[in-house]
Design an enzyme around this catalytic site. Sequence first.
Site, PDB file in Angstrom:
ATOM      1  N   GLU A  93      24.526 -15.486  36.891  1.00 51.87           N
ATOM      2  CA  GLU A  93      25.888 -15.133  37.295  1.00 51.87           C
ATOM      3  C   GLU A  93      26.898 -15.579  36.241  1.00 51.87           C
ATOM      4  OE1 GLU A  93      25.078 -15.851  42.082  1.00 51.87           O
ATOM      5  OE2 GLU A  93      26.676 -16.939  41.066  1.00 51.87           O
ATOM      6  N   CYS A 336      28.569 -20.818  43.806  1.00 48.38           N
ATOM      7  CA  CYS A 336      27.777 -20.626  42.597  1.00 48.38           C
ATOM      8  C   CYS A 336      26.306 -20.415  42.954  1.00 48.38           C
ATOM      9  CB  CYS A 336      27.940 -21.854  41.703  1.00 48.38           C
ATOM     10  SG  CYS A 336      27.041 -21.731  40.156  1.00 48.38           S
TER      11      CYS A 336
END
Length: 352
Positions: A93, A336
């Site tokens: 990511e 996250c």
Amino acid sequence: MLMNSIYSFTLQELKKELTKNNIKAFVAEQIFDWIYSKHVDSFDEMKNISKENIEKLKQLFSFENMVVDKLQVDKHDGTVKFLLKLEDGNFIETVIMKFNYGYSVCVTSQIGCNMACKFCASGLIRKKRNITVGEFIKQFIIAKEYVEKNFNDKLTHMVVMGIGEPFDNFENLIQFFEVIKQQKGLCISPRKITVSTCGLVEKIKEFADLKNQVNLAILLHAPNNEIRNKIMPINKVYSLDKVIEAMDYYIKVTKRRVTIEYILIKDVNDSDENAVELAKLLKGKLCYVNLIPYNKVVENNYFRSVRGKQFFDVLKKNNIQATIRLERGSSIDAACGQLRIKKILELRNAKV
């Protein structure tokens, strides 16, 4: 033969590598212009380099094959989250955030994470490998191109706070910082970069000795060993007193302020007593506390605290500089590692 990524060299290193292979050193500057200013990702597109040299370059260097698998844009604040697919099929990511000073990108340092913090989505899947220097750079380039194309603006800041423990990928991380600051390349000032660590003591000290002007953030998340042991297993290796001693060393050597990251978790680390204890721990030190609202991870049983303002007030009363981080990405997979985990589970279920 495993080729070196073209993104893994500083300008001087690339000049030496080219000279060693009978290519004139000035070609390095041409390459830097093509890949960092014109954003090409193929030697064949470099029109001012001879065909002979292009064939040599193709045998010597590779480009990162990294593609956007999924893109999420927060409808409230415009935060952009990329799920990126790497050449080996792994996913990471990368996130773009808008601040009053401009655009910043948060990059990933590892595929998975071995720190296994109990409240974190990133640590739910163990580390597979480290991110390479080229993969670090490519994340930044993808974000840079997006900001320029969609916002007509520049990407000026960066945090290395994505999936993984950056200091567990120390060698690649430091080379990444060297490459990204190159004036004829991406030209990102070290003072506009922040790297986080959950407390790898030896690496904090080694990082201090580099004096490279990159900002340091320490993920503390607890005011004592009892709480930290429960939510951060790394504390059983590097206890709180050792982390604080390493922070003191960093401040002494660099004369730079440290950011203390503190996620507020309901009924875990958010009481007034916890705030007082944290204030005593940090009293007189060149640091400030960044209080972070917790983004719920469905796989664990932790919840967001509603005591952020009270906790902040106690710190302020005890003369500790602090801020409450503005929440971003609330309408997307904000925590996250969440988007990556969803993708991995989706692929696993598809095989069943």
